[in-house]
Design an enzyme around this catalytic site. Structure first.
Site, PDB file in Angstrom:
ATOM      1  N   HIS A 190      88.774 -21.188 -22.708  1.00 26.08           N
ATOM      2  CA  HIS A 190      87.862 -22.250 -22.271  1.00 26.08           C
ATOM      3  C   HIS A 190      87.860 -23.336 -23.354  1.00 26.08           C
ATOM      4  CE1 HIS A 190      84.136 -24.378 -21.325  1.00 26.08           C
ATOM      5  NE2 HIS A 190      84.275 -23.914 -20.096  1.00 26.08           N
ATOM      6  N   CYS A 199      73.170 -31.779 -16.014  1.00 29.02           N
ATOM      7  CA  CYS A 199      72.329 -31.597 -17.204  1.00 29.02           C
ATOM      8  C   CYS A 199      72.472 -32.852 -18.070  1.00 29.02           C
ATOM      9  CB  CYS A 199      72.803 -30.377 -17.982  1.00 29.02           C
ATOM     10  SG  CYS A 199      74.521 -30.551 -18.543  1.00 29.02           S
ATOM     11  N   GLU A 231      85.643 -25.288 -24.553  1.00 30.91           N
ATOM     12  CA  GLU A 231      84.537 -25.241 -25.522  1.00 30.91           C
ATOM     13  C   GLU A 231      84.808 -24.197 -26.600  1.00 30.91           C
ATOM     14  OE1 GLU A 231      80.007 -23.817 -26.096  1.00 30.91           O
ATOM     15  OE2 GLU A 231      80.452 -24.572 -24.092  1.00 30.91           O
ATOM     16  N   CYS A 249      72.743 -22.954 -23.612  1.00 30.51           N
ATOM     17  CA  CYS A 249      71.954 -24.180 -23.526  1.00 30.51           C
ATOM     18  C   CYS A 249      70.832 -24.046 -22.501  1.00 30.51           C
ATOM     19  CB  CYS A 249      72.869 -25.362 -23.214  1.00 30.51           C
ATOM     20  SG  CYS A 249      73.192 -25.597 -21.476  1.00 30.51           S
TER      21      CYS A 249
END
Length: 316
Positions: free
Chosen positions: A130, A18, A132, A200
């Site tokens: 995680h 991406c 993020e 996303c």
């Protein structure tokens, strides 16, 4: 395999890298080209073994603790984003920092900071541990509560419900996140939701492609590393739709028995998996007897994110 059972490969579209991953890798490569090795990277730049090993060979050093980085060194933050505490420590240690946080993750950080100033608390939907999630939750010292499933939503106890907002890890299962969001809305009907969903575009597109792919094939191979959240979600989704799915970090991990008697083999790749790995997997399946490769119709992604300042290479 008899001649009337010739095996076909169907490729999901879109798949693989991406815009955020492309940008993160380019930041490390440009930093190496401009400043020379070593360049330090906090956490795996993206969750892919091949990509990380490739950058290690070029002179990147991956670390988890900033204490491992010598004073004055050049440091890159991974695509997953970092907490305010990590940013402060990097400043205090005098590093030259290039932030490869995906702009779609940064968007969530900005939203959290803005609403926190207005007195909001947050429910975050994501996977504990995680990077993020640690980065987003670490934007605040308090007032952000993680929920991983519907049971967590029942148990969560914000200190007030007048000003409450929900944010989401960007790489979750779209369907799971929708189910958890619905439970959050039911328990906190006045909760503020982001104008655009946090999951996303690339995660959404790859999951939508797997939904289409799963109807057309007998088995799905997902190219991606075990640490990659979005790759794991692709394999889970195919299984949920009733198709056997296997995740491989490289073509060497592919097992012939997975494909035995399956006429149509679907292949996709997580957002951090490079296309070269997909091509290796295709070659391996061809060597095992597949005769044709067909690309599915799908969305063409045109998103591109600008690089941070200070990484322009002098034109030769």
């Amino acid at each position: 395999m008899t001649s009337h059972e010739l095996q076909k490969i169907v490729l999901a579209e879109p798949r693989g890298f991406c815009a955020g991953v492309d940008r993160a890798i380019e930041i490390v490569e440009r930093a190496l080209a401009k400043f020379g090795a070593p360049i330090y990277v906090r956490h795996e730049i993206v969750h892919n073994t091949y990509v990380v090993n490739n950058l290690k060979e070029k002179g990147a050093i991956f670390i988890e603790d900033l204490a491992e980085v010598p004073r004055g060194a050049t440091l890159v933050f991974s695509a997953h984003g970092v907490s305010k505490a990590v940013q402060r420590e990097a400043d205090a240690r005098g590093f030259t920092v290039f932030d490869a946080t995906c702009p779609l993750v940064t968007k969530v950080h900005v939203e959290v900071a803005k609403l926190a100033r207005e007195g909001y608390e947050f429910i975050m939907i994501g996977h504990k541990g995680h990077p993020e999630v640690e980065g987003t939750m670490g934007q605040l010292d308090h007032g952000i509560h993680l929920v991983e499933d519907v049971d967590d939503v029942r148990r969560v106890q914000p200190s007030q419900t007048e000003k409450l907002a929900v944010v989401t890890q960007t790489t979750l299962s779209v369907d799971d996140a929708a189910e958890i969001s619905a439970a959050v809305r039911m328990r906190f009907p006045r909760i503020r939701e982001p104008k655009q969903q946090d999951i996303c575009y690339a995660t959404q597109n790859r999951q939508d492609a797997v939904k289409l792919l799963s109807k057309q094939v007998d088995v799905v191979i997902v190219v991606g590393s075990p640490t990659s959240s979005n790759s794991n979600r692709l394999a889970e989704l195919a299984r949920k739709l009733g198709v056997d799915a296997y995740m491989v970090d490289s073509a060497e991990e592919l097992r012939p028995e997975w494909l035995a008697g399956r006429q149509r083999v679907g292949i996709t790749a997580g957002a951090s998996a490079p296309e070269i790995l997909v091509q290796h997997v295709i070659e391996r399946i061809r060597a095992l007897g597949a005769v044709a490769v067909r690309r599915m119709d799908g969305i063409t992604e045109t998103v591109k994110f600008p690089l941070p300042k200070g990484l322009k290479l002098e034109s030769s």
